[in-house]
Design a protein around this motif. Structure first.
Motif, PDB file in Angstrom:
ATOM      1  N   PRO A 236       0.846  -1.212   0.000  1.00  0.00           N
ATOM      2  CA  PRO A 236       0.000   0.000   0.000  1.00  0.00           C
ATOM      3  C   PRO A 236       0.874   1.253   0.000  1.00  0.00           C
ATOM      4  O   PRO A 236       1.785   1.390   0.814  1.00  0.00           O
ATOM      5  CB  PRO A 236      -0.808  -0.134   1.295  1.00  0.00           C
ATOM      6  CG  PRO A 236      -0.764  -1.591   1.635  1.00  0.00           C
ATOM      7  CD  PRO A 236       0.564  -2.078   1.164  1.00  0.00           C
ATOM      8  N   SER A 237       0.601   2.175  -0.915  1.00  0.00           N
ATOM      9  CA  SER A 237       1.436   3.373  -1.016  1.00  0.00           C
ATOM     10  C   SER A 237       1.450   4.196   0.258  1.00  0.00           C
ATOM     11  O   SER A 237       2.416   4.922   0.524  1.00  0.00           O
ATOM     12  CB  SER A 237       0.951   4.247  -2.184  1.00  0.00           C
ATOM     13  OG  SER A 237       1.247   3.646  -3.418  1.00  0.00           O
ATOM     14  N   GLU A 238       0.398   4.076   1.072  1.00  0.00           N
ATOM     15  CA  GLU A 238       0.333   4.863   2.294  1.00  0.00           C
ATOM     16  C   GLU A 238       1.458   4.521   3.263  1.00  0.00           C
ATOM     17  O   GLU A 238       1.772   5.315   4.143  1.00  0.00           O
ATOM     18  CB  GLU A 238      -1.010   4.679   2.979  1.00  0.00           C
ATOM     19  CG  GLU A 238      -1.281   3.270   3.486  1.00  0.00           C
ATOM     20  CD  GLU A 238      -2.719   3.103   3.945  1.00  0.00           C
ATOM     21  OE1 GLU A 238      -2.950   3.201   5.168  1.00  0.00           O
ATOM     22  OE2 GLU A 238      -3.591   2.881   3.094  1.00  0.00           O
ATOM     23  N   LEU A 239       2.099   3.348   3.093  1.00  0.00           N
ATOM     24  CA  LEU A 239       3.220   3.005   3.974  1.00  0.00           C
ATOM     25  C   LEU A 239       4.400   3.937   3.748  1.00  0.00           C
ATOM     26  O   LEU A 239       5.204   4.168   4.659  1.00  0.00           O
ATOM     27  CB  LEU A 239       3.659   1.557   3.741  1.00  0.00           C
ATOM     28  CG  LEU A 239       2.620   0.468   4.003  1.00  0.00           C
ATOM     29  CD1 LEU A 239       3.250  -0.906   3.868  1.00  0.00           C
ATOM     30  CD2 LEU A 239       1.980   0.635   5.367  1.00  0.00           C
ATOM     31  N   LEU A 240       4.518   4.481   2.543  1.00  0.00           N
ATOM     32  CA  LEU A 240       5.601   5.403   2.222  1.00  0.00           C
ATOM     33  C   LEU A 240       5.116   6.837   2.096  1.00  0.00           C
ATOM     34  O   LEU A 240       5.892   7.770   2.328  1.00  0.00           O
ATOM     35  CB  LEU A 240       6.303   4.981   0.928  1.00  0.00           C
ATOM     36  CG  LEU A 240       7.156   3.716   0.996  1.00  0.00           C
ATOM     37  CD1 LEU A 240       6.315   2.467   0.771  1.00  0.00           C
ATOM     38  CD2 LEU A 240       8.281   3.770  -0.037  1.00  0.00           C
ATOM     39  N   ASP A 241       3.859   7.017   1.708  1.00  0.00           N
ATOM     40  CA  ASP A 241       3.296   8.350   1.497  1.00  0.00           C
ATOM     41  C   ASP A 241       1.871   8.373   2.048  1.00  0.00           C
ATOM     42  O   ASP A 241       0.937   7.959   1.355  1.00  0.00           O
ATOM     43  CB  ASP A 241       3.280   8.694   0.004  1.00  0.00           C
ATOM     44  CG  ASP A 241       4.671   8.747  -0.581  1.00  0.00           C
ATOM     45  OD1 ASP A 241       5.377   9.731  -0.320  1.00  0.00           O
ATOM     46  OD2 ASP A 241       5.048   7.802  -1.291  1.00  0.00           O
ATOM     47  N   PRO A 242       1.671   8.846   3.274  1.00  0.00           N
ATOM     48  CA  PRO A 242       0.326   8.851   3.856  1.00  0.00           C
ATOM     49  C   PRO A 242      -0.710   9.577   3.009  1.00  0.00           C
ATOM     50  O   PRO A 242      -1.896   9.238   3.061  1.00  0.00           O
ATOM     51  CB  PRO A 242       0.540   9.553   5.205  1.00  0.00           C
ATOM     52  CG  PRO A 242       1.972   9.249   5.556  1.00  0.00           C
ATOM     53  CD  PRO A 242       2.706   9.268   4.252  1.00  0.00           C
ATOM     54  N   SER A 243      -0.294  10.551   2.204  1.00  0.00           N
ATOM     55  CA  SER A 243      -1.251  11.277   1.364  1.00  0.00           C
ATOM     56  C   SER A 243      -1.860  10.390   0.285  1.00  0.00           C
ATOM     57  O   SER A 243      -2.868  10.760  -0.328  1.00  0.00           O
ATOM     58  CB  SER A 243      -0.573  12.480   0.706  1.00  0.00           C
ATOM     59  OG  SER A 243       0.447  12.059  -0.191  1.00  0.00           O
ATOM     60  N   LEU A 244      -1.259   9.216   0.025  1.00  0.00           N
ATOM     61  CA  LEU A 244      -1.779   8.290  -0.986  1.00  0.00           C
ATOM     62  C   LEU A 244      -2.558   7.148  -0.338  1.00  0.00           C
ATOM     63  O   LEU A 244      -2.739   6.097  -0.939  1.00  0.00           O
ATOM     64  CB  LEU A 244      -0.631   7.728  -1.830  1.00  0.00           C
ATOM     65  CG  LEU A 244       0.159   8.760  -2.641  1.00  0.00           C
ATOM     66  CD1 LEU A 244       1.270   8.076  -3.433  1.00  0.00           C
ATOM     67  CD2 LEU A 244      -0.744   9.547  -3.559  1.00  0.00           C
ATOM     68  N   GLY A 245      -3.034   7.351   0.875  1.00  0.00           N
ATOM     69  CA  GLY A 245      -3.790   6.325   1.570  1.00  0.00           C
ATOM     70  C   GLY A 245      -5.241   6.274   1.130  1.00  0.00           C
ATOM     71  O   GLY A 245      -5.673   6.961   0.204  1.00  0.00           O
TER      72      GLY A 245
END
Length: 321
Positions: A236-245
């Protein structure tokens, strides 16, 4: 309910009451996908009963750099190891020049954008994010790494990478290649050079960037296949970029505006409780759905790769229950 066309895909956005009443069926308009609003608050059993599949909005493709290129390649299929060798041979036999630069210049960026523009123009639904982000990239030039493949003064292929030392990641932002360089498997060589840079600078992971979790709409299944066979695992991209959660919960009604097959990467067993970084890079996190009107075992074999908890074929009728 709101119905809108998104890059040729007709999407009906509904609330929970409208989903239960199948409100889209009375509109008289062809709808490809029904998307449930505020789905994160809806229990999984309710989603399943209504025919919706929940997925992360964005995925980030990651892999450990390994101790050496040979060690990394040992984990790939024989075909992929051969592709890397063929890419190296293409570079050598054509007398091309590889350069890795620990920053980003306006000259390289503009040369790269010429190649990127042409590549995007050949895509059915390509989005020119790199040109849109030119000034933003250059404003953070010292955080980036550029990798280029040159024939004389002409850039044949290039990639732009973002150093993220707090996460120990070298993340690709954009890549592009001329048709000849692509057929020569040159991008694999550029990625291998980026991984070598990551090793030399004590970065543990390399990322091939973010993609939406539906392959077949803006990004195509071929990109999924390329990244997965190169040994990268989606997290999940949110693991690296919370804005992409966040998530989308979709009910796929038709493949009319999607290729057959299309691919949907779902939460797997961790909806509502994202895995930890970097544990998720080991895989077994997501499930893969191969969307098709003609399910057969050979088709599943084309996409069954490492890093997934489960892979299965489904038709739109299957998802509707």
């Amino acid at each position: 309910m709101e119905i809108a066309e998104q890059d040729h895909l007709v999407v009906a956005s509904v609330d929970l009451d409208e989903a239960g009443a199948r409100a889209w069926e009375g509109t008289g308009r062809p709808v490809d996908v029904v998307r449930l609003l505020d789905s994160a608050d809806v229990p999984q059993e309710v989603l399943s009963r209504l025919g919706f599949v929940a997925r992360p909005r964005w995925l980030n493709w990651c892999a450990p750099v390994a101790a050496s290129e040979e060690e990394f390649a040992a984990g790939l299929s024989g075909a992929e190891r051969r592709n890397i060798r063929l890419g190296r041979r293409f570079v050598a036999e054509n007398g091309l020049r590889l350069e890795v630069r620990p920053s980003l210049t306006a000259e390289f960026t503009d040369d790269f954008l010429v190649v990127y523009d042409r590549q995007i123009a050949d895509m059915p639904r390509g989005k020119n994010f790199a040109r849109r982000h030119r000034d933003r990239l250059l404003a953070a030039a010292d955080e980036h790494v550029s990798v280029g493949l040159w024939e004389g003064d002409s850039l044949l292929a290039g990639s732009i990478w973002w150093r993220r030392p707090a996460l120990s990641v070298l993340q690709m932002r954009f890549s592009a290649a001329s048709p000849g360089a692509r057929s020569g498997r040159a991008l694999r060589v550029l990625y291998a050079e980026a991984m070598a840079y990551a090793r030399e600078h004590a970065l543990t992971y390399v990322s091939l960037g973010n993609d939406p979790a539906l392959f077949g709409h803006v990004v195509q299944p071929g990109l999924f296949t390329f990244k997965n066979r190169m040994g990268f695992t989606p997290v999940p991209s949110e693991l690296l970029d919370p804005s992409l959660g966040g998530e989308f919960a979709d009910r796929i009604l038709s493949l009319r505006a999607l290729p057959d097959p299309s691919l949907l990467v779902t939460w797997g067993g961790h909806r509502g409780r994202p895995p930890a970084w970097p544990d998720a890079v080991r895989g077994g996190v997501h499930d893969l759905l191969v969307l098709t009107e003609d399910p057969h075992e050979d088709l599943l074999g084309r996409f069954r790769g490492s890093g997934f908890r489960e892979a299965r074929m489904v038709t739109p009728k299957d998802l509707a229950g």
